[in-house]
Design a protein around this motif. Structure first.
Motif, PDB file in Angstrom:
ATOM      1  N   THR A  76      10.564  22.708  18.686  1.00 11.22           N
ATOM      2  CA  THR A  76      11.908  22.885  18.134  1.00 11.22           C
ATOM      3  C   THR A  76      11.917  22.407  16.694  1.00 11.22           C
ATOM      4  OG1 THR A  76      12.599  20.707  18.952  1.00 11.22           O
ATOM      5  CG2 THR A  76      13.014  22.598  20.388  1.00 11.22           C
ATOM      6  N   SER A  77      12.936  22.815  15.954  1.00 12.09           N
ATOM      7  CA  SER A  77      13.025  22.430  14.545  1.00 12.09           C
ATOM      8  C   SER A  77      14.259  21.567  14.326  1.00 12.09           C
ATOM      9  CB  SER A  77      13.105  23.679  13.663  1.00 12.09           C
ATOM     10  OG  SER A  77      14.281  24.418  13.969  1.00 12.09           O
ATOM     11  N   PRO A  78      14.251  20.698  13.313  1.00 15.12           N
ATOM     12  CA  PRO A  78      15.430  19.893  12.996  1.00 15.12           C
ATOM     13  C   PRO A  78      16.565  20.771  12.469  1.00 15.12           C
ATOM     14  CG  PRO A  78      13.748  19.618  11.312  1.00 15.12           C
ATOM     15  CD  PRO A  78      13.120  20.397  12.423  1.00 15.12           C
ATOM     16  N   ALA A 126       9.263  24.885  13.961  1.00 20.71           N
ATOM     17  CA  ALA A 126       9.233  24.956  15.419  1.00 20.71           C
ATOM     18  C   ALA A 126       7.857  25.420  15.900  1.00 20.71           C
ATOM     19  CB  ALA A 126      10.320  25.906  15.917  1.00 20.71           C
ATOM     20  N   LEU A 127       7.269  26.371  15.182  1.00 16.45           N
ATOM     21  CA  LEU A 127       5.936  26.853  15.536  1.00 16.45           C
ATOM     22  C   LEU A 127       4.921  25.731  15.424  1.00 16.45           C
ATOM     23  CD1 LEU A 127       3.967  29.167  16.202  1.00 16.45           C
ATOM     24  CD2 LEU A 127       3.828  29.629  13.743  1.00 16.45           C
ATOM     25  N   ARG A 128       5.022  24.962  14.346  1.00 17.75           N
ATOM     26  CA  ARG A 128       4.090  23.853  14.144  1.00 17.75           C
ATOM     27  C   ARG A 128       4.233  22.819  15.256  1.00 17.75           C
ATOM     28  NH1 ARG A 128      -0.700  22.096  13.170  1.00 17.75           N
ATOM     29  NH2 ARG A 128      -0.791  20.006  12.294  1.00 17.75           N
ATOM     30  N   CYS A 129       5.461  22.498  15.621  1.00 18.67           N
ATOM     31  CA  CYS A 129       5.693  21.534  16.706  1.00 18.67           C
ATOM     32  C   CYS A 129       5.170  22.080  18.033  1.00 18.67           C
ATOM     33  CB  CYS A 129       7.176  21.213  16.824  1.00 18.67           C
ATOM     34  SG  CYS A 129       7.838  20.271  15.438  1.00 18.67           S
ATOM     35  N   GLY A 130       5.320  23.397  18.246  1.00 15.55           N
ATOM     36  CA  GLY A 130       4.822  24.008  19.473  1.00 15.55           C
ATOM     37  C   GLY A 130       3.314  23.943  19.572  1.00 15.55           C
ATOM     38  N   VAL A 131       2.627  24.154  18.443  1.00 14.75           N
ATOM     39  CA  VAL A 131       1.166  24.061  18.424  1.00 14.75           C
ATOM     40  C   VAL A 131       0.716  22.641  18.751  1.00 14.75           C
ATOM     41  CG1 VAL A 131      -0.877  24.183  16.949  1.00 14.75           C
ATOM     42  CG2 VAL A 131       0.855  25.988  16.825  1.00 14.75           C
ATOM     43  N   ILE A 132       1.377  21.656  18.170  1.00 10.42           N
ATOM     44  CA  ILE A 132       1.024  20.251  18.426  1.00 10.42           C
ATOM     45  C   ILE A 132       1.223  19.923  19.900  1.00 10.42           C
ATOM     46  CG2 ILE A 132       1.683  17.864  17.956  1.00 10.42           C
ATOM     47  CD1 ILE A 132       2.362  18.743  15.102  1.00 10.42           C
ATOM     48  N   ASP A 133       2.355  20.377  20.467  1.00  8.57           N
ATOM     49  CA  ASP A 133       2.643  20.112  21.872  1.00  8.57           C
ATOM     50  C   ASP A 133       1.614  20.791  22.775  1.00  8.57           C
ATOM     51  OD1 ASP A 133       4.194  19.152  24.088  1.00  8.57           O
ATOM     52  OD2 ASP A 133       5.047  21.166  24.307  1.00  8.57           O
ATOM     53  N   ALA A 134       1.258  22.038  22.465  1.00  5.28           N
ATOM     54  CA  ALA A 134       0.286  22.769  23.278  1.00  5.28           C
ATOM     55  C   ALA A 134      -1.089  22.111  23.218  1.00  5.28           C
ATOM     56  CB  ALA A 134       0.212  24.221  22.808  1.00  5.28           C
TER      57      ALA A 134
END
Length: 301
Positions: free
Chosen positions: A47-49, A62-70
């Motif tokens: 998700t993004s702020p 959000a994409l960057r956070c998703g990659v980190i989470d994955a």
């Protein structure tokens, strides 16, 4: 009244949370190991702020956070991969800073397989990495191939026994009938691979499985294979049924099929086969290279 008011607020909060969770459609499994394809995948949500400057920036964050989470989930799954019957990847990482650093480096460069924007604006990202290749090269046992003689031992000559030559036959009186013409015999097809049916035994997959005979003698393992082949394609392939294993190009056109008797090892990744099948495999492997080239499929439940 105050107590009742607090209960009402708490109940309302719980109801709101349940409603929010019900609106989120369940996605694919967070992380999984596909042993039939030799690949590990993981799914993350980013998700993004709210203070992002633009919609494009929100999506990128959000994409960057998703990659980190994955990749975080991918790491947890990689740690649980069984290398052999007693060792997991996590055990190597704990005992070796070099292994831990290398694996973290592989994860940081794991492939982004896909992404999609969800209805709430968050981004779902799928990442993956191979069990073979660099990971296998780092973790595979270092047994030297060809260190085991696959040729069955010849029976020893009895000591102290003198073999007398047979006497030459005397003159033949009766005429000898001509020998019948030999019947051509078709040579058996060359064995191109091995299928071990372990269905119904509760066996588990591993990067370096082993086969043992009933006496505990190793029939197949890291010391029987070419390390190059093991790194490129894994020591064994896995399938859910015999037909899928037979159709797999790994075992070629004429695989030999045997049935495992039981599982062995702490993690249930090793298999015990009959002494008869073990002797057959040793005899076939003495003249062919299907074991050395890891042309082995294992059928699991």
């Amino acid at each position: 009244m105050v107590y009742s008011h607090r209960i009402t607020i708490t109940a309302l909060a719980a109801f709101s949370l349940a409603l929010l969770l019900s609106l989120i459609s369940p996605g694919p499994a967070a992380a999984q190991v596909d042993w039939s394809k030799g690949r590990i995948t993981a799914v993350g949500i980013g998700t993004s702020p709210m203070n992002a400057m633009s919609s494009a920036q929100r999506r990128a964050m959000a994409l960057r956070c998703g990659v980190i989470d994955a990749r975080r989930k991918l790491l947890e799954t990689v740690k649980g991969v069984q290398i052999d019957s007693v060792t997991r990847v996590e055990d190597y990482m704990v005992s070796s800073d070099h292994v831990e650093s290398r694996i973290n480096g592989m994860l940081s460069h794991s492939q982004i397989l896909g992404s999609r924007v969800l209805s709430d604006g968050s981004v779902e990202v799928t990442v993956g990495m191979n069990l073979h290749g660099d990971l296998a090269k780092l973790l595979m046992p270092l047994d030297e191939p060809g260190s085991v003689d696959m040729q069955p031992a010849a029976a020893p000559e009895p000591e102290g026994v003198v073999i007398e030559p047979e006497p030459l036959p005397g003159p033949q009186v009766a005429s000898i009938a001509p020998a019948p013409a030999p019947v051509p015999v078709q040579a058996p097809a060359e064995i191109t691979g091995l299928i071990v049916d372990a269905s119904g035994l509760g066996a588990k997959p591993a990067m370096s499985p082993k086969l043992f005979d009933e006496d505990g003698q190793e029939v197949y393992g890291a010391k029987f294979v070419s390390r190059e082949y093991a790194i490129q394609q894994g020591m064994a392939g896995y399938a859910k049924d015999v037909q899928s294993a037979t159709n797999n190009p790994r075992v070629g056109a004429h695989p030999q099929r045997i049935k495992a008797l039981r599982v062995a090892g702490k993690a249930k990744t090793d298999l015990v086969i009959s002494n008869k099948d073990a002797d057959m495999i040793r005899t076939m492997a003495a003249g062919d290279d299907f074991l050395e080239k890891c042309r082995v499929m294992i059928v699991l439940d």
